[in-house]
Write an enzyme that holds these catalytic residues in place. Structure first.
Site, PDB file in Angstrom:
ATOM      1  N   GLU A  66       0.845  -1.198   0.000  1.00 21.79           N
ATOM      2  CA  GLU A  66       0.000   0.000   0.000  1.00 21.79           C
ATOM      3  C   GLU A  66       0.874   1.240   0.000  1.00 21.79           C
ATOM      4  OE1 GLU A  66      -4.022  -1.781   2.087  1.00 21.79           O
ATOM      5  OE2 GLU A  66      -2.606  -0.806   3.409  1.00 21.79           O
TER       6      GLU A  66
ATOM      7  N   HIS B 215      -9.220   9.028   1.817  1.00 23.09           N
ATOM      8  CA  HIS B 215      -8.772   7.888   1.000  1.00 23.09           C
ATOM      9  C   HIS B 215      -9.116   8.194  -0.454  1.00 23.09           C
ATOM     10  CE1 HIS B 215      -8.347   3.814  -0.524  1.00 23.09           C
ATOM     11  NE2 HIS B 215      -7.844   3.441   0.647  1.00 23.09           N
TER      12      HIS B 215
ATOM     13  N   ARG C  45      -1.445   8.785   0.164  1.00 27.57           N
ATOM     14  CA  ARG C  45      -2.859   9.005  -0.168  1.00 27.57           C
ATOM     15  C   ARG C  45      -3.296  10.458  -0.065  1.00 27.57           C
ATOM     16  NH1 ARG C  45      -5.637   4.970   4.199  1.00 27.57           N
ATOM     17  NH2 ARG C  45      -4.540   3.485   2.923  1.00 27.57           N
TER      18      ARG C  45
ATOM     19  N   HIS D   9     -11.813   9.130   5.554  1.00 26.07           N
ATOM     20  CA  HIS D   9     -11.547   7.714   5.809  1.00 26.07           C
ATOM     21  C   HIS D   9     -11.153   7.426   7.256  1.00 26.07           C
ATOM     22  CE1 HIS D   9     -10.281   3.660   4.950  1.00 26.07           C
ATOM     23  NE2 HIS D   9      -9.007   3.908   5.168  1.00 26.07           N
TER      24      HIS D   9
ATOM     25  N   ARG E 251      -1.601   8.944   8.628  1.00 22.90           N
ATOM     26  CA  ARG E 251      -1.400   7.528   8.986  1.00 22.90           C
ATOM     27  C   ARG E 251      -0.857   6.718   7.816  1.00 22.90           C
ATOM     28  NH1 ARG E 251      -5.140   3.044   8.399  1.00 22.90           N
ATOM     29  NH2 ARG E 251      -6.152   4.570   7.089  1.00 22.90           N
TER      30      ARG E 251
HETATM   31  C1  SIN Z   1      -7.092   0.216   2.154  1.00 23.53           C
HETATM   32  O1  SIN Z   1      -7.230  -0.994   2.107  1.00 23.53           O
HETATM   33  O2  SIN Z   1      -6.856   0.916   1.190  1.00 23.53           O
HETATM   34  C2  SIN Z   1      -7.266   0.907   3.449  1.00 23.53           C
HETATM   35  C3  SIN Z   1      -6.188   0.540   4.352  1.00 23.53           C
HETATM   36  C4  SIN Z   1      -6.072   1.542   5.418  1.00 23.53           C
HETATM   37  O3  SIN Z   1      -6.729   2.576   5.368  1.00 23.53           O
HETATM   38  O4  SIN Z   1      -5.270   1.320   6.324  1.00 23.53           O
END
Ligand code: SIN
Length: 495
Positions: A106, A222, A269, A329, A364
């Site tokens: 991620e 997000h 993000r 988010h 975060r």
């Molecule tokens: C995601 O799966 O994109 C969200 C993960 C997160 O916000 O920690």
């Protein structure tokens, strides 16, 4: 006076369940649950849990967290929580929970280190722990009850005020300690990836009690919520999907992030969300495209099964693209705690999204939240296991004000969500924030007029708490005279 210790934990998510699992069975636990455990942000968590891949990856995971946190992480908390991460895997295996073999990637992570089960880790883990908690004779789930306030005696938290909307009955319930696990506040925003209960009432309740909060300006947005104009969906498309190769495109199908950041669609993000917001504003569209033509349908079905179903149901498989919009988010700030879940108030603990341990700083790192939640909720339970029995246990019910205020509250809720999105959203500035604060103050005045001093209306009290939390976000945002992490001001650009 009962000689058994009684702990009250408010919240119906994973933090509550993991706390319960680690509480000694001679301690009575009353869980105040507003709804089923499936109605929580942790249940909806798609990506998984960020855990260092090896002992040598711990340092790198710490660095990734601190870089993303934009200088505001509590470095000791980061080291402590991430250092404890690897132990989670054997601990969870011991209770029969096993992750998939593969690891997801991620934004902001320098390697693939997201442990997951398909693309519904939160759901599987919640269901797994819930089955165990349901069998614990010391645990009693009181539901559906709304948490409305905390009770303090001599500056020590000794209980909660809860309300049952079905019959307008309220109760003061006392115990030896109270744990807030009420989650975040994304549902205060028009576009959000959160559950319908995530209205942030716990932040206002803790603040009113005198607990210290910080970082409320750091609402993380997000980039990829599924956009469906009329369905009101808030389905999250996991960042791991971009980790697997999906690319954000504008309406001319140009790679949106290519010229903006070296990591392209997998940039942090906040940067992606802002770029999307700017593009949508400049071109007057309400969504952009997430193009997954580079990922085989077989891989989507195998690795992202819930997303595959969404694509199938909505006809996105043929075109290999999904309409998406950024959305509120995760609240990075909150009630300040140490890594044992202790707040600044004696007898009051906070775990999960409501807590601010300092791990996230101004932004975060993806999937660090479930790691924090699991580590801190276990430690809070172990801390409380050693606590002496202190208070008298009582439950005092009384009848509340049964006026039906739903139509005024529904109207105000819609207004609040639009206001938070427009004035305290992805891109902020002084003038918009000042306008927003004036409107929030007006809302608060209107609510105070409806509030009768002699009686409590449950829905009204919840709304008062929501507006107070919105004001906590608003005031923190206006006081931060810089752009930092996920707080971005176009009148104070990043240095
Ligand atoms: C995601 O799966 O994109 C969200 C993960 C997160 O916000 O920690």
């Amino acid at each position: 006076m009962s000689k058994r210790r009684r702990i009250i934990c408010a919240g119906n998510g994973l933090a509550t369940l993991n706390f319960a699992i680690h509480l000694r069975t001679d301690v009575e636990l009353l869980i105040i649950a507003a709804d089923d455990f499936s109605i929580s942000n942790s249940f909806m968590a798609k990506g998984g849990i960020a855990i260092p891949v090896s002992e040598t990856d711990i340092e790198q995971h710490i660095r990734d967290t601190i870089v993303t946190g934009d200088g505001l992480c509590n470095v000791e908390a980061v080291k402590d929580i991430i250092g404890a991460g690897r132990q989670l895997i054997p601990d969870l295996e011991q209770v029969g929970f096993v992750f998939d073999d593969s690891m997801g990637r991620e934004g902001g992570h320098s390697t693939s280190r997201i442990r997951h089960v398909g693309d519904e880790t939160g759901r599987y883990l919640t269901q797994h722990l819930q089955k165990k908690v349901m069998k614990m004779p010391n645990v009693h789930i009181l539901s559906p009850l709304q948490l409305l306030d905390l009770k303090f005696e001599n500056n020590v938290c000794t209980g909660v005020l809860v309300g049952d909307k079905r019959n307008d009955v309220l109760q003061w319930i006392s115990g030896d300690a109270v744990v807030l696990a009420t989650g975040g506040c994304g549902n205060l925003y028009r576009n959000n990836t959160n559950g319908i209960l995530t209205n942030g009432e716990g932040f206002a309740i803790a603040n009113r009690a005198g607990a210290k909060l910080s970082g409320m300006e750091f609402m993380q947005f997000h980039p990829t919520m599924l956009y469906q104009k009329h369905s009101g969906t808030n389905a999250l498309i996991t960042e791991a999907f971009r980790g697997a190769g999906a690319v954000l495109r504008n309406h001319e199908m140009k790679d949106l992030m290519h010229d903006i950041h070296p990591s392209g669609s997998l940039a942090p993000r906040d940067i992606v969300s802002r770029s999307m917001y700017n593009e949508m504003k400049a071109t007057g569209v309400e969504s952009l495209w997430l193009d997954f033509s580079s990922i085989s349908k077989e891989r989507v079905e195998k690795e992202f099964p819930s997303l595959y179903q969404i694509c199938k149901q909505n006809g996105y498989l043929a075109s290999s693209r999904i309409p998406v919009t950024p959305a509120a988010h995760y609240m990075c700030g909150g009630v300040i705690t140490n890594t044992l879940g202790e707040t600044s108030m004696e007898g009051l603990y906070a775990i999960g999204e409501i807590a601010n341990t300092g791990l996230h700083g101004a932004n975060r790192l993806a999937s660090n939240s479930l790691l924090e939640l699991m580590v801190v909720s276990e430690r809070a339970a172990k801390q409380i296991n050693n606590m002496p029995e202190k208070n008298e246990k009582t439950i005092i019910p009384f009848k509340g004000d049964s006026r039906d205020l739903n139509s005024v509250i529904d109207k105000m809720t819609e207004h609040l969500k639009s206001l938070m999105w427009a004035n305290f959203g992805i891109i902020r500035n002084e003038a918009e924030m000042n306008r927003g604060i004036t409107e929030l103050n007006t809302m608060q005045d209107e609510l105070n007029v409806l509030h009768k001093k002699e009686s409590i209306n449950i829905a009204l009290n919840q709304m008062i708490n929501r507006v107070q939390t919105a004001l906590l976000i608003a005031q923190s945002a206006i006081h931060r005279k810089e752009s930092k992490g996920c707080h971005y001001r176009d009148d104070m650009p990043l240095k």
